[in-house]
Design a protein around this motif. Structure first.
Motif, mmCIF file in Angstrom:
data_model
loop_
_atom_site.group_PDB
_atom_site.id
_atom_site.type_symbol
_atom_site.label_atom_id
_atom_site.label_comp_id
_atom_site.label_asym_id
_atom_site.label_seq_id
_atom_site.Cartn_x
_atom_site.Cartn_y
_atom_site.Cartn_z
ATOM 1 N N SER A 262 2.671 33.265 2.252
ATOM 2 C CA SER A 262 1.404 34.111 2.189
ATOM 3 C C SER A 262 0.249 33.497 3.040
ATOM 4 N N VAL B 40 1.156 33.495 6.882
ATOM 5 C CA VAL B 40 1.027 35.004 7.240
ATOM 6 C C VAL B 40 -0.457 35.079 7.518
ATOM 7 N N GLN B 41 -1.366 34.749 6.594
ATOM 8 C CA GLN B 41 -2.457 34.907 6.839
ATOM 9 C C GLN B 41 -3.458 34.347 7.933
ATOM 10 N N THR C 124 -2.316 36.236 10.955
ATOM 11 C CA THR C 124 -3.012 37.317 11.308
ATOM 12 C C THR C 124 -4.406 37.096 11.452
ATOM 13 N N GLN D 254 -2.384 41.612 1.206
ATOM 14 C CA GLN D 254 -1.694 41.224 2.253
ATOM 15 C C GLN D 254 -1.306 42.247 3.297
ATOM 16 N N LEU E 46 -2.706 43.218 7.187
ATOM 17 C CA LEU E 46 -1.658 43.295 8.435
ATOM 18 C C LEU E 46 -1.735 44.804 9.109
ATOM 19 N N GLY F 154 0.255 28.618 10.578
ATOM 20 C CA GLY F 154 0.058 30.086 11.097
ATOM 21 C C GLY F 154 -0.684 30.302 12.040
ATOM 22 N N LEU G 13 6.362 40.514 9.850
ATOM 23 C CA LEU G 13 5.621 39.865 8.624
ATOM 24 C C LEU G 13 5.390 40.599 7.598
ATOM 25 N N VAL H 264 6.690 39.692 3.853
ATOM 26 C CA VAL H 264 5.473 39.550 2.477
ATOM 27 C C VAL H 264 5.643 40.366 1.310
#
Length: 410
Positions: A17, A20-21, A24, A81, A85, A144, A173, A177
């Motif tokens: 997580s 991914v952040q 992003t 999350q 996205l 990330g 993604l 997630v």
């Protein structure tokens, strides 16, 4: 499922997580010029749009503090999350100015909830492990960020539209997630056995938290200075080429990743206070080297020191808040998270104003002084048990699950 397996899966899911952040956020901020061009946002209006995101994120962080009293932080993260996205995709999909305003507003609100809930889970997992793992989560965020910035560079180099550039990342993604969210582990799962129901900070609680809030704001002032002014500083002050001017931030991100990847080992051996003090001195030295740099390569060295130093402060600030308020860690983290956005809002305009009024070399001394404030509050990062080392695990064996040996988490 045994507790150690459950916690390992929770650690891996939360690390993903964070990763991914990082992807992003990098995809958004590195394509700001393209966003401005697509929607015809004027130079005067652009700062308003950019400031709205952290302001709304701060509002959402406050709301999350109250929301997690009713639902677990894992639930908030599970929904926040995907919204982040989808908001990113919305930024690339619109055509009119109000479209991007709505998308950025949604991004700000959802990212505030995401940041708060992610760090709540990180603090609670660290307590369950009985050892320092918080820097590892933030290392995943840095990784990330590097990959997201690289993807954004490719999109710009290949002249891809925003939607075309964002769609593959979101398509890959988003389902991952959602799948990973099944394995989140938060403190609410253990409060019944621990006898630690979530409660407020208590009388005078915020006064105890305030030094950490100040540290958080100063750290993000330093971070935003690098993010927003490193390229301009190298090009305009040190005389680098436009291409070379893009290198310092990449160097900063790589050293941030490396520092966070090994930082937990330092905390376990020497303690959080010692690691934060060393990081603070390295960061201040970095700003001093940048301010005095006679040429480009010395400036690069300064930004390298900055990355190594600053990277340990923010994760350890969240961890310290969890130790300071073990029965109200969610509340403490949510309030502390607000000062992330305070620092972000203050840093770039402050350095820009001083640079225009005086000099950019002099402006680099301001975040240096502010970062040094951390030294005066280093004891707030915890006593000896903040090491979370092997001795601590042995003493705490009857109340935590040690999954650190042979674990495969982030």
């Amino acid at each position: 499922m045994t507790d150690d397996v459950r916690l390992r899966r929770g650690r891996g899911a939360l690390g993903f997580s964070f990763f991914v952040q990082g992807v992003t956020f990098a995809l958004l901020v590195t394509r700001i010029p393209a966003i401005q061009d697509r929607y015809g946002i004027s130079d005067g209006l652009l700062p308003v749009f950019l400031a709205a995101v952290p302001v709304l994120a701060g509002v959402a962080s406050v709301a999350t503090e109250h929301l997690v009293k009713r639902v677990a932080p894992s639930v908030v993260l599970r929904w926040a999350q995907p919204l982040v996205l989808l908001s990113l995709l919305g930024v690339g999909a619109g055509e009119r100015l109000w479209h991007v305003a709505v998308a950025l507003g949604a991004f700000g609100l959802s990212v505030g909830a995401l940041d708060a809930s992610m760090n709540m889970l990180g603090v609670s997992l660290q307590r369950a492990y009985g050892r320092s793992i918080m820097l590892g989560f933030h290392a995943a965020y840095s990784l990330g960020g590097i990959l997201g910035a690289s993807a954004a560079w490719y999109g710009a180099h290949a002249h891809l539209g925003l939607f075309t550039g964002y769609l593959p990342a979101v398509a890959v993604l988003l389902p991952l997630v959602l799948l990973g969210s099944r394995y989140y582990v938060d403190r609410a799962d253990r409060t019944a056995s621990e006898g630690l129901p979530e409660k407020g900070l208590g009388a005078g609680g915020f006064a105890l938290l305030l030094p950490l809030c100040l540290v958080m704001a100063c750290a993000y002032i330093g971070d935003s200075t690098v993010a927003n002014w490193s390229a301009k500083y190298l090009q305009d002050v040190l005389g680098s080429s436009e291409q070379t001017a893009t290198v310092p931030y990449n160097v900063y991100m790589v050293t941030t990743l490396v520092g966070r990847a090994v930082g937990d080992l330092g905390v376990r051996r020497f303690g959080a206070v010692a690691v934060v003090r060393v990081g603070t001195l390295l960061a201040a030295s970095g700003f001093a080297v940048v301010a005095a740099a006679p040429g480009v390569w010395t400036g690069m060295l300064g930004f390298t020191l900055l990355g190594i130093g600053l990277c340990v402060i923010v994760p350890q600030t969240f961890a310290a808040a969890g130790r300071l308020f073990p029965g109200a860690s969610d509340t403490a983290v949510a309030r502390l998270n607000i000062f992330n956005y305070v620092g972000f809002l203050i840093g770039s305009p402050l350095v820009g104003a001083i640079g225009d009024a005086w000099s950019y070399r002099g402006a680099m001394l301001v975040p240096m002084v502010l970062v040094l404030i951390t030294l005066f509050h280093a004891r707030s990062f915890g006593p000896r048990e903040a090491r979370y080392g092997v001795d601590h695990e042995r003493r705490a064996g009857d109340r935590v699950v040690d999954v650190g040996r042979g674990g495969n988490g982030v």
